[in-house]
Design an enzyme around this catalytic site. Structure first.
Site, PDB file in Angstrom:
ATOM      1  N   GLU A   1       0.635  -0.703  -0.095  1.00 51.93           N
ATOM      2  CA  GLU A   1       0.053  -0.084   0.181  1.00 51.93           C
ATOM      3  C   GLU A   1       0.820   1.515   0.446  1.00 51.93           C
ATOM      4  O   GLU A   1       2.013   1.427   1.206  1.00 51.93           O
ATOM      5  CB  GLU A   1      -0.776  -0.244   1.567  1.00 51.93           C
ATOM      6  CG  GLU A   1      -2.258   0.538   0.726  1.00 51.93           C
ATOM      7  CD  GLU A   1      -2.821   0.202   0.028  1.00 51.93           C
ATOM      8  OE1 GLU A   1      -3.212   0.165  -0.901  1.00 51.93           O
ATOM      9  OE2 GLU A   1      -3.423  -0.990  -0.016  1.00 51.93           O
TER      10      GLU A   1
ATOM     11  N   GLY B   1     -12.388   3.581  -1.307  1.00 49.24           N
ATOM     12  CA  GLY B   1     -10.441   2.944  -1.279  1.00 49.24           C
ATOM     13  C   GLY B   1     -10.649   1.480  -2.586  1.00 49.24           C
ATOM     14  O   GLY B   1      -9.838   0.769  -2.358  1.00 49.24           O
ATOM     15  N   LEU B   2     -12.105   1.054  -2.841  1.00 51.86           N
ATOM     16  CA  LEU B   2     -11.988   0.312  -4.043  1.00 51.86           C
ATOM     17  C   LEU B   2     -11.908  -0.375  -5.333  1.00 51.86           C
ATOM     18  O   LEU B   2     -12.355  -0.289  -5.802  1.00 51.86           O
ATOM     19  CB  LEU B   2     -13.286  -0.697  -3.380  1.00 51.86           C
ATOM     20  CG  LEU B   2     -13.498  -1.569  -2.093  1.00 51.86           C
ATOM     21  CD1 LEU B   2     -15.267  -1.961  -2.223  1.00 51.86           C
ATOM     22  CD2 LEU B   2     -12.257  -2.147  -1.388  1.00 51.86           C
TER      23      LEU B   2
ATOM     24  N   SER C   1     -12.847   3.001  -7.427  1.00 52.30           N
ATOM     25  CA  SER C   1     -14.402   3.632  -8.376  1.00 52.30           C
ATOM     26  C   SER C   1     -13.956   4.727  -9.205  1.00 52.30           C
ATOM     27  O   SER C   1     -14.457   4.927 -10.415  1.00 52.30           O
ATOM     28  CB  SER C   1     -15.709   4.115  -7.606  1.00 52.30           C
ATOM     29  OG  SER C   1     -15.696   5.138  -6.998  1.00 52.30           O
TER      30      SER C   1
ATOM     31  N   GLU D   1      -6.565  11.491 -13.718  1.00 51.82           N
ATOM     32  CA  GLU D   1      -6.125  11.046 -12.774  1.00 51.82           C
ATOM     33  C   GLU D   1      -5.464  11.945 -12.503  1.00 51.82           C
ATOM     34  O   GLU D   1      -5.927  13.295 -11.522  1.00 51.82           O
ATOM     35  CB  GLU D   1      -6.657  10.184 -11.937  1.00 51.82           C
ATOM     36  CG  GLU D   1      -7.026  10.296 -10.834  1.00 51.82           C
ATOM     37  CD  GLU D   1      -7.701   9.645  -9.871  1.00 51.82           C
ATOM     38  OE1 GLU D   1      -8.390   8.398 -10.505  1.00 51.82           O
ATOM     39  OE2 GLU D   1      -8.009   9.507  -8.502  1.00 51.82           O
TER      40      GLU D   1
ATOM     41  N   ASP E   1      -4.171   1.700  -9.762  1.00 55.39           N
ATOM     42  CA  ASP E   1      -5.884   1.321  -9.737  1.00 55.39           C
ATOM     43  C   ASP E   1      -5.864   1.154 -10.700  1.00 55.39           C
ATOM     44  O   ASP E   1      -7.066  -0.217 -11.449  1.00 55.39           O
ATOM     45  CB  ASP E   1      -6.591   2.050  -9.295  1.00 55.39           C
ATOM     46  CG  ASP E   1      -5.979   2.911  -7.115  1.00 55.39           C
ATOM     47  OD1 ASP E   1      -5.842   1.705  -7.313  1.00 55.39           O
ATOM     48  OD2 ASP E   1      -6.586   3.832  -7.271  1.00 55.39           O
TER      49      ASP E   1
ATOM     50  N   TYR F   1      -3.190  12.843   1.151  1.00 54.88           N
ATOM     51  CA  TYR F   1      -3.246  11.668  -0.099  1.00 54.88           C
ATOM     52  C   TYR F   1      -1.733  12.329  -0.761  1.00 54.88           C
ATOM     53  O   TYR F   1      -0.491  11.674  -0.796  1.00 54.88           O
ATOM     54  CB  TYR F   1      -3.674  11.071  -0.913  1.00 54.88           C
ATOM     55  CG  TYR F   1      -3.203   9.854  -2.056  1.00 54.88           C
ATOM     56  CD1 TYR F   1      -3.296   8.984  -1.406  1.00 54.88           C
ATOM     57  CD2 TYR F   1      -2.720  10.601  -3.653  1.00 54.88           C
ATOM     58  CE1 TYR F   1      -3.553   8.047  -2.737  1.00 54.88           C
ATOM     59  CE2 TYR F   1      -2.063   9.961  -4.201  1.00 54.88           C
ATOM     60  CZ  TYR F   1      -2.635   8.366  -3.932  1.00 54.88           C
ATOM     61  OH  TYR F   1      -1.682   7.792  -4.795  1.00 54.88           O
TER      62      TYR F   1
HETATM   63  P1  ADP Z   1     -12.185   5.290  -4.746  1.00 52.23           P
HETATM   64  O1  ADP Z   1     -11.775   5.431  -6.520  1.00 52.23           O
HETATM   65  O2  ADP Z   1     -11.298   4.641  -3.812  1.00 52.23           O
HETATM   66  O3  ADP Z   1     -13.565   5.525  -4.620  1.00 52.23           O
HETATM   67  P2  ADP Z   1     -12.050   8.060  -5.235  1.00 52.23           P
HETATM   68  O4  ADP Z   1     -12.490   9.666  -4.627  1.00 52.23           O
HETATM   69  O5  ADP Z   1     -10.245   7.829  -5.746  1.00 52.23           O
HETATM   70  O6  ADP Z   1     -12.591   7.221  -4.460  1.00 52.23           O
HETATM   71  O7  ADP Z   1     -13.147   7.898  -5.811  1.00 52.23           O
HETATM   72  C1  ADP Z   1     -14.417   8.493  -5.315  1.00 52.23           C
HETATM   73  C2  ADP Z   1     -15.513   9.356  -7.098  1.00 52.23           C
HETATM   74  O8  ADP Z   1     -15.190   9.238  -7.874  1.00 52.23           O
HETATM   75  C3  ADP Z   1     -16.710   9.437  -6.299  1.00 52.23           C
HETATM   76  O9  ADP Z   1     -16.501  10.613  -5.067  1.00 52.23           O
HETATM   77  C4  ADP Z   1     -17.582  10.370  -8.681  1.00 52.23           C
HETATM   78  O10 ADP Z   1     -16.955  11.822  -8.410  1.00 52.23           O
HETATM   79  C5  ADP Z   1     -16.926   9.070  -9.225  1.00 52.23           C
HETATM   80  N1  ADP Z   1     -17.735   8.318  -9.188  1.00 52.23           N
HETATM   81  C6  ADP Z   1     -16.940   6.303  -8.960  1.00 52.23           C
HETATM   82  N2  ADP Z   1     -17.886   6.044  -8.931  1.00 52.23           N
HETATM   83  C7  ADP Z   1     -19.183   6.728  -9.634  1.00 52.23           C
HETATM   84  C8  ADP Z   1     -20.432   6.883 -10.055  1.00 52.23           C
HETATM   85  N3  ADP Z   1     -20.697   5.445 -10.415  1.00 52.23           N
HETATM   86  N4  ADP Z   1     -21.212   7.157 -10.769  1.00 52.23           N
HETATM   87  C9  ADP Z   1     -21.077   8.559 -10.316  1.00 52.23           C
HETATM   88  N5  ADP Z   1     -19.338   8.965 -10.196  1.00 52.23           N
HETATM   89  C10 ADP Z   1     -18.732   8.161  -9.847  1.00 52.23           C
HETATM   90 MG    MG Z   2     -10.142   6.593  -6.674  1.00 57.82          MG
END
Ligand code: ADP
Ligand code: MG
Length: 387
Positions: free
Chosen positions: A36, A126-127, A129, A164, A176, A226
């Site tokens: 990590e 932290g997964l 998204s 990003e 990621d 971060y």
């Molecule tokens: P992680 O990558 O750990 O989930 P991040 O803060 O890096 O956390 O990214 C999360 C952001 O990505 C959310 O706040 C949103 O802006 C965007 N995001 C992720 N998935 C979706 C989704 N299904 N719909 C809209 N926005 C999304």
């Molecule tokens: Mg992220």
């Protein structure tokens, strides 16, 4: 994964037509088993894609506008591809926008399209998204919109990391986007973030379940510490390279850190990077020979290092990991992802998983007042067209 019929219905309701070629896409989240906060320090990481993720449908719309609707957000994103693409509201749109801008800058051109997404992956936990959404956007453009016959997933991962970094402003490493783009079901990937050499390792946990524990403590990476950790590592490299020549942070020895770094905080950050890198290599070997006990011990030590040397855990993560480790049948647990909230993982005897989840849930809620989320997960393939 969201049901295909549900996605088609959502698309039809929003944009009044059926998805292009009836295609249906899925982009997974990822969990990092160990390694990590060292992808950006040139270290080894060991992630795998998971079966939670973002599903999508797409269609051309005969205009120069890209419209993206997320069933998990309120505002729709509109991007005029003939105009300069700049960050702006809604915030979540910056992830796909950054990717689209970079693809156009690479010299590709395409017409406007509509896209609908819906996710069963928690956001900001932290997964990954964010990487899932970026890689999904790029994959759909290359495979469906541009109809490229051969898709270079490593190229997509790099492009999305750059988006990003530059567009969203999070200085994330490559892990990621790589894990989301390049994973294979049944395997975790040992990735050397310095050389980008990688190896698929069977993710066989034997009689243990891998359980994700979501603290439900929200964070936005761009707001968190971060970037501060990245700056601390940059400062360390500056001092180390003067004395020992230029290398990735994980390439120096603990002795060299002791000699070259005076600031006690920076020294701790370096110690985490170097010891964590060693743990990854040992963990990979342990998993290869089915030594889950040793693998779990390394998870526990990784968490200790992240808590005391890298200081990226916090009350909620500490509470859930401590509670997990006290339960019968739990061999190891650690935070995963960027930390400061988000998720932790635990290895738990399969037969005791239900008991584990209910006990940790109660203890965590008592101490924090927050209801945690639990997912028993398996590995998955990277971003793909499902149909
Ligand atoms: P992680 O990558 O750990 O989930 P991040 O803060 O890096 O956390 O990214 C999360 C952001 O990505 C959310 O706040 C949103 O802006 C965007 N995001 C992720 N998935 C979706 C989704 N299904 N719909 C809209 N926005 C999304
Ligand atoms: Mg992220």
């Amino acid at each position: 994964m969201i049901d295909r019929d549900e996605m088609e219905e959502l698309f039809h309701k929003r944009f009044g037509q059926v998805p292009f070629k009836k295609e249906f896409f899925f982009s997974p989240g990822r969990v990092n088993l160990i390694g990590e906060h060292i992808d950006y320090s040139g270290g080894f990481v060991f992630p795998m894609a998971i079966s939670l993720g973002i599903s999508a449908c797409v269609s051309f719309n005969d205009s120069d506008i890209i419209r993206i609707f997320s069933d998990n957000a309120t505002d729709e994103v509109h991007i005029d591809i003939k105009k300069e693409i700049a960050p702006g509201a809604p915030v979540w749109g910056d992830y796909p926008k950054g990717v689209i801008k970079l693809i156009i800058e690479e010299g590709y051109s395409f017409k406007g399209f509509d896209m609908v997404i819906k996710s069963d992956l928690p956001q900001g936990a932290g997964l990954s998204s964010s990487a899932s959404l970026e890689v999904l956007t790029a994959y759909i453009i290359f495979s469906s919109i541009l109809e490229e016959s051969k898709i270079d997933m490593l190229y997509i991962a790099r492009l999305c990391q750059k988006a990003e970094n530059m567009f969203v402003g999070v200085k994330c490493g490559i892990m990621d986007q790589f894990a989301v783009a390049c994973s294979r079901k049944g395997f975790a990937v040992k990735l050397d973030c310095a050389s980008m050499a990688y190896e698929y390792v069977p993710a066989d946990m034997g009689e243990y379940s891998l359980i994700i524990m979501n603290t439900n403590k929200k964070r936005e990476l761009s707001d968190s510490k971060y970037n501060q950790r990245r700056d601390e590592c940059d400062q360390a490299i500056l001092e180390l390279s003067r004395k020992y020549g230029e290398k990735a942070l994980t390439g120096y020895t603990l002795g060299q850190i002791e000699e070259a770094i005076k600031d006690p905080v920076i020294k701790k950050r370096c110690r985490h990077a170097i010891t964590e890198n060693q743990r990854v290599l040992k963990a990979v070997e342990s998993l290869k020979c089915g030594d889950i006990m040793n693998f779990s011990n390394l998870m526990i030590h990784s968490n200790i290092s992240l808590k005391y040397d890298y200081e990226v855990t916090g009350f909620e993560l500490d509470t859930i990991v401590d509670s997990a480790l006290k339960q019968k049948g739990c061999l190891g647990a650690r935070m995963t992802g960027a930390g400061f909230g988000g998720c932790a993982i635990a290895l738990v005897i399969k037969d005791l998983s239900d008991e584990f989840i209910s006990e940790v849930s109660i203890q965590y809620a008592e101490k924090t007042g927050i209801q945690a989320g639990f997912y028993t997960i398996s590995s998955d393939d990277g971003t793909r067209k499902v149909y």
